[in-house]
Design an enzyme around this catalytic site. Structure first.
Site, PDB file in Angstrom:
ATOM      1  CE1 TYR A  51       0.725   2.021   4.062  1.00 18.15           C
ATOM      2  CE2 TYR A  51       1.198  -0.659   4.208  1.00 18.15           C
ATOM      3  CZ  TYR A  51       1.360   0.839   4.859  1.00 18.15           C
ATOM      4  OH  TYR A  51       2.040   0.742   6.123  1.00 18.15           O
ATOM      5  CG  ASP A  62       2.907   4.040   6.644  1.00 15.24           C
ATOM      6  OD1 ASP A  62       4.123   3.999   6.545  1.00 15.24           O
ATOM      7  OD2 ASP A  62       1.957   3.364   7.499  1.00 15.24           O
ATOM      8  CB  ILE A  81      -9.027   2.850   9.022  1.00 16.62           C
ATOM      9  CG1 ILE A  81      -8.492   2.679   7.622  1.00 16.62           C
ATOM     10  CG2 ILE A  81      -7.882   3.606   9.963  1.00 16.62           C
ATOM     11  CD1 ILE A  81      -7.940   4.038   6.876  1.00 16.62           C
TER      12      ILE A  81
END
Length: 212
Positions: A51, A62, A81
């Site tokens: 990701y 990130d 999340i």
């Protein structure tokens, strides 16, 4: 790695927040042919992902590449999340997606650490690398409630975060650090509905029943 640790720990506790305006947007960037898609991701699966996470202005906060390894987690139980729990369902190995996640499905009014401001829309480009059967979710409330009084104190939440970091990443977080205290504050912001400094069983939104 410490930044990722805090983001992942924090998101576990803010994954089940009240609905607000704004919807999750999913764009498929790379498809997988039906005859090559032998399995699609579902709730309780263990996923391995690459990701890259950015803010709306393009600022990267990130990525899995920053940590030198894919990110693995169990889908649908609040380890990530809510935008991920919703946006990574029915995904094939090798598929790539772009998730545009409104703040209430991300880190909400609190933000996360220094890199994700409050009320931020998050954009993730993700690639599913592997899917495996996941374990049965455990009763997290019972695990945190070490004195078995059916309510969670700041001390119990703090100790659980330290243990969670040690078990997941191989090292404990510093429970005296300002960042750690902000994570604890954020958990109580979301979970302590009546703001009395204690999270009751009814208030807790994570897994809390043995039959799950």
């Amino acid at each position: 790695m410490a930044k990722l640790t805090y983001l992942c720990i924090a998101c576990f506790f803010v994954a089940l927040v009240a609905s607000e305006e704004g919807e999750l947007k999913i764009d498929v960037l790379q498809t997988v042919e039906d005859d090559k898609c032998t399995r699609k991701s579902k709730r309780l699966d263990m996923l391995s992902m690459h990701y890259v996470g950015t803010l709306e202005d393009g600022t990267k906060f990130d990525s899995s590449a920053d940590h030198g390894q894919p990110f693995s987690f169990q889908l649908g139980i609040g380890q990530v999340i809510k935008g991920w729990d919703q946006g990574l369902l029915d995904m094939c190995i090798g598929e790539k997606r772009k998730l545009t996640i409104p703040s209430h499905l991300g880190y909400g009014d609190q933000g996360a650490g220094e890199k994700i401001p409050p009320k931020s829309t998050l954009i993730f480009e993700v690639e599913l690398l592997d899917v495996q059967d996941g374990p049965k979710p455990e009763n997290i409330f019972k695990k945190i409630d070490t004195d078995e009084d059916n309510k969670l104190s700041r001390e119990e939440i703090s100790a659980h975060l330290v243990d969670l970091s040690r078990q997941t990443y191989g090292f404990p977080v510093d429970n005296k650090s300002e960042e750690h205290q902000k994570v604890v504050d954020g958990i109580f912001y979301w979970e302590d509905s009546d703001k009395d400094g204690i999270i009751t069983h009814d208030e807790f939104t994570g897994p809390k029943h043995d039959e799950l």
